[in-house]
Design a protein around this motif. Structure first.
Motif, short mmCIF file in Angstrom:
data_model
loop_
_atom_site.label_atom_id
_atom_site.label_comp_id
_atom_site.label_asym_id
_atom_site.label_seq_id
_atom_site.Cartn_x
_atom_site.Cartn_y
_atom_site.Cartn_z
N GLN A 35 29.84 37.09 15.12
CA GLN A 35 29.55 37.24 16.55
C GLN A 35 28.14 37.79 16.77
O GLN A 35 27.42 37.38 17.67
CB GLN A 35 30.58 38.16 17.19
CG GLN A 35 31.98 37.58 17.16
CD GLN A 35 33.01 38.53 17.75
OE1 GLN A 35 32.72 39.27 18.68
NE2 GLN A 35 34.21 38.53 17.19
N LYS A 36 27.76 38.73 15.88
CA LYS A 36 26.39 39.29 15.99
C LYS A 36 25.36 38.20 15.73
O LYS A 36 24.33 38.13 16.42
CB LYS A 36 26.20 40.40 14.94
CG LYS A 36 26.74 41.73 15.39
CD LYS A 36 26.31 42.82 14.40
CE LYS A 36 27.27 43.98 14.48
NZ LYS A 36 27.68 44.53 13.21
N ALA A 37 25.63 37.35 14.76
CA ALA A 37 24.68 36.26 14.45
C ALA A 37 24.55 35.33 15.65
O ALA A 37 23.45 34.86 15.98
CB ALA A 37 25.15 35.49 13.22
N GLU A 38 25.68 35.08 16.32
CA GLU A 38 25.61 34.23 17.52
C GLU A 38 24.78 34.90 18.61
O GLU A 38 23.89 34.28 19.19
CB GLU A 38 27.02 33.95 18.04
CG GLU A 38 27.80 32.98 17.17
CD GLU A 38 29.13 32.58 17.79
OE1 GLU A 38 29.90 33.49 18.18
OE2 GLU A 38 29.41 31.37 17.87
N SER A 39 25.04 36.20 18.82
CA SER A 39 24.28 36.92 19.87
C SER A 39 22.80 36.97 19.54
O SER A 39 21.95 36.96 20.43
CB SER A 39 24.77 38.36 20.02
OG SER A 39 26.13 38.36 20.23
N ALA A 40 22.49 37.04 18.24
CA ALA A 40 21.07 37.13 17.83
C ALA A 40 20.38 35.78 17.88
O ALA A 40 19.18 35.69 17.62
CB ALA A 40 21.00 37.71 16.42
N GLY A 41 21.13 34.73 18.20
CA GLY A 41 20.51 33.40 18.29
C GLY A 41 20.29 32.75 16.93
O GLY A 41 19.48 31.82 16.80
N ALA A 42 21.02 33.24 15.90
CA ALA A 42 20.80 32.69 14.55
C ALA A 42 21.48 31.33 14.38
O ALA A 42 21.15 30.59 13.46
CB ALA A 42 21.37 33.67 13.52
N THR B 18 18.84 34.28 7.93
CA THR B 18 17.48 34.76 7.82
C THR B 18 16.65 34.20 8.98
O THR B 18 16.85 33.04 9.35
CB THR B 18 16.87 34.39 6.44
OG1 THR B 18 15.58 34.92 6.36
CG2 THR B 18 16.81 32.88 6.19
N PRO B 19 15.78 34.97 9.62
CA PRO B 19 15.35 36.32 9.23
C PRO B 19 16.21 37.43 9.81
O PRO B 19 15.83 38.59 9.75
CB PRO B 19 13.94 36.39 9.83
CG PRO B 19 14.05 35.60 11.10
CD PRO B 19 15.01 34.48 10.80
N HIS B 20 17.39 37.13 10.33
CA HIS B 20 18.18 38.15 11.05
C HIS B 20 18.89 39.13 10.11
O HIS B 20 19.29 40.19 10.52
CB HIS B 20 19.22 37.45 11.93
CG HIS B 20 18.67 36.32 12.71
ND1 HIS B 20 18.42 35.09 12.14
CD2 HIS B 20 18.27 36.23 14.00
CE1 HIS B 20 17.90 34.28 13.06
NE2 HIS B 20 17.80 34.96 14.19
N ASN B 21 19.06 38.70 8.83
CA ASN B 21 19.78 39.53 7.85
C ASN B 21 21.19 39.89 8.32
O ASN B 21 21.58 41.05 8.36
CB ASN B 21 19.00 40.81 7.52
CG ASN B 21 17.80 40.51 6.63
OD1 ASN B 21 17.63 39.37 6.20
ND2 ASN B 21 16.99 41.50 6.37
N ILE B 22 21.95 38.86 8.67
CA ILE B 22 23.36 39.05 9.06
C ILE B 22 24.21 38.16 8.15
O ILE B 22 23.89 36.98 7.95
CB ILE B 22 23.59 38.69 10.54
CG1 ILE B 22 22.68 39.53 11.46
CG2 ILE B 22 25.07 38.88 10.92
CD1 ILE B 22 22.73 39.12 12.92
N LEU B 23 25.30 38.75 7.63
CA LEU B 23 26.19 38.00 6.75
C LEU B 23 26.93 36.90 7.52
O LEU B 23 27.54 37.17 8.56
CB LEU B 23 27.20 38.98 6.14
CG LEU B 23 28.36 38.38 5.34
CD1 LEU B 23 27.87 37.66 4.10
CD2 LEU B 23 29.33 39.49 4.94
N ILE B 24 26.85 35.68 7.02
CA ILE B 24 27.61 34.57 7.60
C ILE B 24 28.81 34.32 6.67
O ILE B 24 28.64 33.93 5.51
CB ILE B 24 26.75 33.29 7.69
CG1 ILE B 24 25.48 33.55 8.54
CG2 ILE B 24 27.56 32.12 8.26
CD1 ILE B 24 25.73 33.94 9.98
N THR B 25 29.99 34.57 7.19
CA THR B 25 31.20 34.49 6.35
C THR B 25 31.32 33.16 5.60
O THR B 25 30.97 32.09 6.13
CB THR B 25 32.47 34.70 7.21
OG1 THR B 25 33.61 34.36 6.41
CG2 THR B 25 32.48 33.83 8.45
N ALA C 268 24.33 25.05 12.76
CA ALA C 268 23.61 25.32 11.51
C ALA C 268 22.97 26.69 11.60
O ALA C 268 22.55 27.13 12.68
CB ALA C 268 22.51 24.28 11.29
N VAL C 269 22.95 27.38 10.46
CA VAL C 269 22.30 28.69 10.41
C VAL C 269 21.46 28.75 9.13
O VAL C 269 21.92 28.36 8.05
CB VAL C 269 23.34 29.85 10.50
CG1 VAL C 269 24.44 29.70 9.49
CG2 VAL C 269 22.68 31.20 10.35
#
Ligand SMILES: Cc1cc2nc3c(=O)[nH]c(=O)nc-3n(C[C@H](O)[C@H](O)[C@H](O)COP(=O)(O)OP(=O)(O)OC[C@H]3O[C@@H](n4cnc5c(N)ncnc54)[C@H](O)[C@@H]3O)c2cc1C
Length: 467
Positions: A327-334, A261-268, A390-391
């Motif tokens: 990978q998307k979460a990493e690219s989004a800076g989460a 959050t706030p990116h709304n991407i699932l972190i496995t 940390a995310v």
């Protein structure tokens, strides 16, 4: 407008087909493929332009026991062990007949999709999900549900299965003997068509996208982020209720306690199962995270300001990176990175002293193969080393697990215990095998019942039509 119309014997339908399937997710498409193999052409009614459903939003991982993919990797497993795992997680609340059916048929389902439709499954063997006593999650190369639904759609198209896209089923027609006669579908331009059928499969998932039904049946998730497909409005339970069907375990659901959050991407959840932890904004742990990601949704939402941090190291990030979402979460800076926990605490803006104390406790427990105050067991191979990550995450509702009660062939049950003669349900439209709560959800129960019951209902409906 009423959800169900009592049809007169001479009710007129513009079109007559053998089998109508409502919903083109994993359940609907597996049902259509199975029916086609048995010589029955189904019409699949789908509200969206292109099939996606919650299936496309998932990681596409399907649990199955005794597959050749497991044998190739030396994984020992059996449907009996799988069924026991499902019931242990569901606290023995799931219908044992359905549990046995899905556990026994999941292996053949994976091999059917692999051999007949060339879906390139393999078994995830570098981490295990909570509650599974063997590595049995089967996934496609991208580890996405988008790939799963696209491959199922391609298979359907290659087999000339009609998917009536941009058509929402809005009313069912049934006669006074509970026999389904047809459906009225609405197109985007407001026009309607009535399609008569000999049998119908409801594959339109649950009611996660219907805030009023969620509030009524799952109050702990009222107002929570809904991470599933918005088109899942609860039509199956609304129609079923109007038809006098038995509705079961409406309070059960799949949640997830690690949505960036706030990116709304699932972190496995691999981040946790490999040795990561969650802390709240006060720098403190709050439960045994390995109980399961589903019940963790409500745990995280109970924390101050309804968020937590998932914390892990570079080794764990390496495992998590097999998932596109990570990978998307990493690219989004989460995902924050630091070389010490103190530095990480600064970036997270949580109290460093509390966080460091928790972290050191956990790392010491790992070295001692110890157990923490919540009953979580740690092991030396889970030790974390710098750099750390940390995310910030929150809890979300993924999909509902309650739904229409079914018999061993996937026929919908009536309130009097008998089955409807020609109405079937699969996937999220039917009650799942998770018992009555979020805690009963064993990873993969969603696609397990979608694919296996989809195929089963397609076969059964086709056999019935042919008679
Ligand atoms: C983020 C996320 C991750 C997940 N990860 C996993 C996982 O890795 N493994 C797992 O087992 N499960 C997972 N799940 C759960 C899994 O996605 C679902 O259980 C499964 O996809 C349900 O399949 P389905 O075919 O029943 O429903 P869906 O795939 O949702 O398909 C239902 C279809 O019905 C259509 N529809 C609805 N109402 C109508 C109507 N009235 N008329 C016409 N069409 C209609 C919808 O548009 C939709 O296309 C996840 C869920 C989410 C949200």
């Amino acid at each position: 407008m009423s959800a169900v119309v009592v049809a007169a014997a001479k009710e007129k339908f513009e079109t007559q087909v053998p089998l109508v399937i409502i919903g083109a997710g994993a359940a609907g498409l597996c049902a259509a493929l199975a029916a086609k193999e048995a010589g029955i052409d189904a019409v699949v009614v789908e509200r969206d332009d292109i099939p996606s459903g919650s299936t496309a939003l998932s990681a596409g991982l399907i649990p199955a026991a005794g597959t050749r993919f497991q044998h190739e990797k030396g994984i020992v497993d059996s449907p009996r062990v799988f069924a026991a795992d499902i019931q242990r997680k569901a606290k023995d609340e799931a219908d044992p007949v359905i549990v046995e059916v899905v556990a026994a048929r999941a292996g053949p389902l994976i091999e059917w999709l692999a051999d007949r439709y060339a879906l390139p499954f393999d078994v995830v063997d570098n981490f295990n999900y909570p509650g599974h006593s063997a590595m049995r999650m089967h996934g496609l190369p991208s580890r996405t549900g988008r790939e799963l639904i696209d491959r199922l759609r391609s298979a359907a198209e290659a087999n000339d299965i009609v998917i009536l896209a941009k058509n929402a089923a809005q009313r069912l027609f049934a006669d006074s003997e509970s026999r389904i006669r047809g459906v009225e579908v609405a197109r985007r331009d407001g026009s309607c068509e009535r399609i008569g059928c000999e049998a119908m499969i409801l594959a339109c998932n649950g009611f996660g996208g219907n805030p009023e039904l969620v509030r009524r049946n799952i109050p702990e998730m009222a107002g929570a982020l809904y991470f599933g497909h918005p088109g899942n409005q609860g039509d199956a339970v609304i129609w079923g209720d109007a038809l006098g069907a038995q509705l079961s375990h409406l309070g059960a659901y799949q949640g997830h306690g690690s949505i960036a959050t706030p990116h709304n991407i699932l972190i496995t959840w691999a981040t946790i199962m490999q040795g990561g932890i969650q802390i709240n904004g006060e720098g403190r742990r709050f439960c045994d995270e390995t109980n399961g990601y589903s019940e963790q949704a409500a745990e995280v939402l109970r924390q101050p300001e309804a968020f937590a941090w998932t914390v892990f190291d570079a080794r764990i990030a390496g495992v998590a990176r097999q998932f596109d979402d990570f990978q998307k979460a990493e690219s989004a800076g989460a995902i924050l990175t630091a070389n010490t926990i103190g530095e990480l605490a600064g970036a997270m803006r949580v109290p460093a002293t509390a966080f460091e104390a928790e972290w050191n406790d956990v790392e010491n427990l790992k070295l001692a193969d110890g157990q923490d105050r919540y009953g979580r067991n740690f092991a030396a191979e889970q030790a974390c080393t710098p750099p750390f990550h940390a995310v910030k995450v929150t809890g979300a509702l993924f999909h509902t697990q309650g739904g229409l009660a079914i018999d061993s062939k996937g026929r919908v049950r009536r309130k009097d215990g008998k089955s409807f003669p020609n109405l079937f349900a699969a996937g999220g439209a039917a009650v799942g095998v998770s018992g009555s709560t979020a805690a009963g959800y064993l990873s993969g129960n969603g696609l397990l019942t979608a694919t296996v019951l989809g195929r089963l209902t397609g076969e059964t409906a086709a056999a019935q039509i042919q008679r």
